[in-house]
Design a protein around this motif. Structure first.
Motif, PDB file in Angstrom:
ATOM      1  N   ASN A 174       0.803  -1.227   0.000  1.00  0.00           N
ATOM      2  CA  ASN A 174       0.000   0.000   0.000  1.00  0.00           C
ATOM      3  C   ASN A 174       0.838   1.280   0.000  1.00  0.00           C
ATOM      4  OD1 ASN A 174       0.887   0.310   2.669  1.00  0.00           O
ATOM      5  ND2 ASN A 174      -1.049  -0.368   3.566  1.00  0.00           N
ATOM      6  N   GLY A 175       2.178   1.154   0.009  1.00  0.00           N
ATOM      7  CA  GLY A 175       3.060   2.324  -0.040  1.00  0.00           C
ATOM      8  C   GLY A 175       3.106   3.136   1.240  1.00  0.00           C
ATOM      9  N   LYS A 176       2.609   2.568   2.349  1.00  0.00           N
ATOM     10  CA  LYS A 176       2.578   3.317   3.607  1.00  0.00           C
ATOM     11  C   LYS A 176       3.743   2.945   4.512  1.00  0.00           C
ATOM     12  CE  LYS A 176      -2.281   4.392   3.912  1.00  0.00           C
ATOM     13  NZ  LYS A 176      -3.469   4.401   4.774  1.00  0.00           N
ATOM     14  N   ASN A 177       4.218   3.962   5.239  1.00  0.00           N
ATOM     15  CA  ASN A 177       5.175   3.775   6.324  1.00  0.00           C
ATOM     16  C   ASN A 177       4.391   3.796   7.626  1.00  0.00           C
ATOM     17  OD1 ASN A 177       7.118   5.466   4.248  1.00  0.00           O
ATOM     18  ND2 ASN A 177       8.232   3.961   5.465  1.00  0.00           N
ATOM     19  N   CYS A 178       4.935   3.125   8.619  1.00  0.00           N
ATOM     20  CA  CYS A 178       4.326   3.096   9.946  1.00  0.00           C
ATOM     21  C   CYS A 178       5.445   3.195  10.972  1.00  0.00           C
ATOM     22  CB  CYS A 178       3.532   1.807  10.132  1.00  0.00           C
ATOM     23  SG  CYS A 178       2.787   1.622  11.780  1.00  0.00           S
ATOM     24  N   VAL A 179       5.199   3.937  12.044  1.00  0.00           N
ATOM     25  CA  VAL A 179       6.172   4.079  13.119  1.00  0.00           C
ATOM     26  C   VAL A 179       5.556   3.563  14.420  1.00  0.00           C
ATOM     27  CG1 VAL A 179       7.526   5.730  14.481  1.00  0.00           C
ATOM     28  CG2 VAL A 179       7.311   6.027  12.016  1.00  0.00           C
ATOM     29  N   ALA A 180       6.379   2.837  15.181  1.00  0.00           N
ATOM     30  CA  ALA A 180       5.988   2.345  16.501  1.00  0.00           C
ATOM     31  C   ALA A 180       7.155   2.551  17.460  1.00  0.00           C
ATOM     32  CB  ALA A 180       5.637   0.866  16.438  1.00  0.00           C
ATOM     33  N   THR A 181       6.865   3.053  18.643  1.00  0.00           N
ATOM     34  CA  THR A 181       7.852   3.180  19.709  1.00  0.00           C
ATOM     35  C   THR A 181       7.537   2.096  20.722  1.00  0.00           C
ATOM     36  OG1 THR A 181       8.066   5.560  19.390  1.00  0.00           O
ATOM     37  CG2 THR A 181       8.763   4.683  21.521  1.00  0.00           C
ATOM     38  N   ILE A 182       8.536   1.233  20.993  1.00  0.00           N
ATOM     39  CA  ILE A 182       8.313   0.080  21.862  1.00  0.00           C
ATOM     40  C   ILE A 182       9.284   0.123  23.035  1.00  0.00           C
ATOM     41  CG2 ILE A 182       8.285  -2.444  21.995  1.00  0.00           C
ATOM     42  CD1 ILE A 182       7.584  -2.438  18.977  1.00  0.00           C
ATOM     43  N   ARG A 183       8.735   0.014  24.232  1.00  0.00           N
ATOM     44  CA  ARG A 183       9.552   0.030  25.448  1.00  0.00           C
ATOM     45  C   ARG A 183      10.306  -1.283  25.628  1.00  0.00           C
ATOM     46  NH1 ARG A 183       5.752   2.390  30.158  1.00  0.00           N
ATOM     47  NH2 ARG A 183       7.372   1.423  31.440  1.00  0.00           N
ATOM     48  N   THR A 184      11.511  -1.205  26.161  1.00  0.00           N
ATOM     49  CA  THR A 184      12.304  -2.387  26.486  1.00  0.00           C
ATOM     50  C   THR A 184      11.652  -3.147  27.634  1.00  0.00           C
ATOM     51  OG1 THR A 184      14.321  -1.274  25.783  1.00  0.00           O
ATOM     52  CG2 THR A 184      14.591  -3.183  27.203  1.00  0.00           C
ATOM     53  N   ASN A 185      11.201  -2.424  28.649  1.00  0.00           N
ATOM     54  CA  ASN A 185      10.580  -3.026  29.826  1.00  0.00           C
ATOM     55  C   ASN A 185       9.216  -2.398  30.075  1.00  0.00           C
ATOM     56  OD1 ASN A 185      12.842  -4.724  30.640  1.00  0.00           O
ATOM     57  ND2 ASN A 185      13.882  -2.793  31.096  1.00  0.00           N
ATOM     58  N   PRO A 186       8.143  -3.007  29.554  1.00  0.00           N
ATOM     59  CA  PRO A 186       6.801  -2.473  29.807  1.00  0.00           C
ATOM     60  C   PRO A 186       6.531  -2.393  31.308  1.00  0.00           C
ATOM     61  CG  PRO A 186       6.744  -4.174  28.136  1.00  0.00           C
ATOM     62  CD  PRO A 186       8.122  -4.217  28.735  1.00  0.00           C
TER      63      PRO A 186
END
Length: 149
Positions: free
Chosen positions: A66-78
Motif C-alpha cells: 500500500n506504499g505506507k510507512n508506519c512508526v511504533a515506539t516500543i519500550r524495552t521493559n513495559p
C-alpha cells in the motif's frame, strides 16, 4: 490481528512539526512481547530503527503493498504508563501522523503514505526523544539522527 488498549490517562503531547496536525492518544497499550509488525500490521517490514537510550526503540516500517510507512515506539521493559510518542512526517506532502500519550508498552501505529518520498520520524519515552530526519528516501540520501535527553 487485534491489539488490546486500556485507558491510562488523558495525557497528550503537542505536535513537534510546525504546520502539522497531530492525532493525540489517551489510551495505554498493554501487550507482552510487542513487535513493530504486531503494532503496525503483518504487511509491514522494519526498514529502520533508532534506540531511545536504554528505554526502548522507535521503529520505521514499510508496507510495499500500500506504499505506507508506519512508526511504533516500543519500550524495552513495559510497566507503569509513561509519556510516549511515535510520529512520522513526509516533508514533500506535508502528511503527518502521531500517537502520543501515557502508555505501558508502546506508542503507535502512526501511518502515512511515503512511497517515493523521504520521511522524518521519531518518538519518545519519558524525557528521551529521538528524531530521524529525511531518511529512507526513494533514492538514498544522508540523514541525521538526533537524541535529546
Amino acid at each position: 490481528m487485534g491489539i488490546k488498549r486500556n485507558v491510562a490517562s488523558a495525557g497528550a503531547l503537542t505536535a513537534l512539526v510546525i504546520g502539522a496536525t497531530a492525532t493525540l492518544g489517551t489510551t495505554a497499550h498493554a501487550a507482552p512481547n510487542v513487535t513493530p509488525q504486531g503494532v503496525c500490521g503483518s504487511g509491514y517490514k522494519t526498514v529502520n530503527s533508532a534506540p531511545i537510550g536504554s528505554l526502548g526503540t522507535v521503529y520505521l516500517t514499510y508496507n510495499s503493498a500500500n506504499g505506507k510507512n508506519c512508526v511504533a515506539t516500543i519500550r524495552t521493559n513495559p510497566g507503569t504508563a509513561k509519556l510516549m510518542s511515535a510520529y512520522i512526517y513526509v516533508p514533500d506532502t506535508d502528511e503527518w501522523a502521531e500517537d502520543s500519550g501515557n502508555f505501558t508498552s508502546y506508542a503507535g501505529p502512526s501511518r502515512v503514505y511515503g512511497k517515493g518520498h523521504c520521511v522524518s520520524w521519531g518518538g519518545n519515552i519519558a524525557n528521551v526523544y529521538v528524531s530521524v530526519e529525511n531518511s529512507n528516501c526513494a533514492a538514498l540520501k544522508e540523514h541525521r539522527v538526533t537524541t535529546v535527553r
